[in-house]
Write a protein that holds these residues in place. Structure first.
Motif, short mmCIF file in Angstrom:
data_model
loop_
_atom_site.label_atom_id
_atom_site.label_comp_id
_atom_site.label_asym_id
_atom_site.label_seq_id
_atom_site.Cartn_x
_atom_site.Cartn_y
_atom_site.Cartn_z
N GLU A 21 0.83 -1.20 0.00
CA GLU A 21 0.00 0.00 0.00
C GLU A 21 0.86 1.25 0.00
O GLU A 21 1.93 1.29 0.62
N ALA A 22 0.38 2.28 -0.70
CA ALA A 22 1.10 3.56 -0.76
C ALA A 22 1.03 4.23 0.61
O ALA A 22 0.02 4.11 1.29
N PRO A 23 2.00 4.94 1.02
CA PRO A 23 3.28 5.22 0.37
C PRO A 23 4.39 4.27 0.82
O PRO A 23 5.56 4.52 0.54
N ASP A 24 4.05 3.19 1.52
CA ASP A 24 5.06 2.32 2.12
C ASP A 24 5.37 1.08 1.29
O ASP A 24 5.89 0.10 1.82
N GLY A 25 5.03 1.09 0.02
CA GLY A 25 5.26 -0.09 -0.82
C GLY A 25 6.73 -0.36 -1.08
O GLY A 25 7.59 0.47 -0.82
N ILE A 26 6.98 -1.53 -1.61
CA ILE A 26 8.34 -1.96 -1.94
C ILE A 26 8.51 -1.86 -3.46
O ILE A 26 7.72 -2.43 -4.22
N GLU A 27 9.53 -1.13 -3.88
CA GLU A 27 9.77 -0.93 -5.31
C GLU A 27 10.08 -2.26 -5.99
O GLU A 27 10.84 -3.07 -5.48
N THR A 28 9.48 -2.46 -7.17
CA THR A 28 9.76 -3.67 -7.96
C THR A 28 10.54 -3.28 -9.21
O THR A 28 10.87 -2.10 -9.41
N SER A 29 10.78 -4.23 -10.05
CA SER A 29 11.52 -3.99 -11.28
C SER A 29 10.60 -3.69 -12.46
O SER A 29 11.05 -3.60 -13.59
N TRP A 30 9.29 -3.53 -12.22
CA TRP A 30 8.33 -3.30 -13.30
C TRP A 30 8.23 -1.81 -13.62
O TRP A 30 8.06 -0.99 -12.73
N ILE A 31 8.31 -1.49 -14.91
CA ILE A 31 8.27 -0.11 -15.40
C ILE A 31 7.12 0.03 -16.39
O ILE A 31 6.85 -0.88 -17.17
N MET A 32 6.46 1.18 -16.36
CA MET A 32 5.44 1.50 -17.36
C MET A 32 5.82 2.82 -18.03
O MET A 32 6.18 3.78 -17.36
N HIS A 33 5.75 2.83 -19.36
CA HIS A 33 5.82 4.08 -20.12
C HIS A 33 4.39 4.40 -20.50
O HIS A 33 3.73 3.58 -21.14
N GLU A 34 3.92 5.56 -20.11
CA GLU A 34 2.54 5.98 -20.38
C GLU A 34 2.59 7.09 -21.43
O GLU A 34 3.12 8.17 -21.17
#
Length: 198
Positions: A110-123
């Protein structure tokens, strides 16, 4: 677009430039012009976790492409997309701005305490002044969509190098490390033990 029609034919690789994504796909979608080939599906990007895109979005290599509607809610079942403070203008070959590319990173929890992953999105979205879409509203289910509400998304998973640094596979500029650079980078935390002459 039909469910089963998002797979590419054997031997065909979908690897468009940013300009092609904006002009040949997003602009045509927003203007109600036919997209040929019509291979990018419409998805609700923020309902699906990135690892659930396989079989739902257009897949080419390790990248997934889909159209979605703009929404302020960036949460999924298992996490949320956090926008980075990077907006990149998309230019035509004649130096005209036609779109904007935003970068987002997926966080587990849950935001803002989430754990960063390696997934990226270009919007990708159309720029306000670069292209003009005819004013219209498109009927989708029970609500009307404005042409400016469409975005095109590219999602991929970054790879981790042997040194623990993230990199994108398409960021390889062909630069090779010298032998001394490789030795230097192979030193872990031994740098603290090295003393320099006075």
């Amino acid at each position: 677009m039909e469910e089963g029609s998002i797979n590419l034919p054997p031997g065909f690789q979908f690897y468009p430039t940013d300009e092609e994504l904006v002009l040949d796909f997003l602009y045509r979608k927003a203007s109600l012009l036919p997209c040929n080939p019509n291979i990018i599906p419409d998805l609700d990007s923020y309902v699906l976790d990135p690892w659930d895109l396989s079989g739902k979005a257009l897949s080419s290599g390790n990248q997934w492409y889909f159209f979605s509607q703009k929404t302020p809610d960036l949460t999924t079942k298992n996490g949320y997309w956090k926008q980075l403070d990077i907006d990149e203008a998309i230019y035509t070959s004649s130096s005209k701005i036609v779109g904007i590319k935003k970068y987002l990173v997926f966080y587990m929890g849950e935001a803002p305490d989430g754990i960063e992953t390696s997934w990226i999105m270009h919007e990708y979205s159309l720029s306000n002044g670069g292209l003009s879409c005819a004013p219209y509203q498109r009927r989708s289910g029970k609500k009307n969509l404005d042409a400016g509400e469409w975005m095109l998304c590219r999602v991929y998973e970054r790879k981790c190098s042997q040194h623990g640094l993230w990199y994108d596979e398409d960021d390889d500029d062909g630069t090779e490390l010298s032998c001394l650079d490789e030795i230097f980078l192979s030193l872990d935390d031994d740098l603290e033990e090295i003393s320099l002459p006075n």
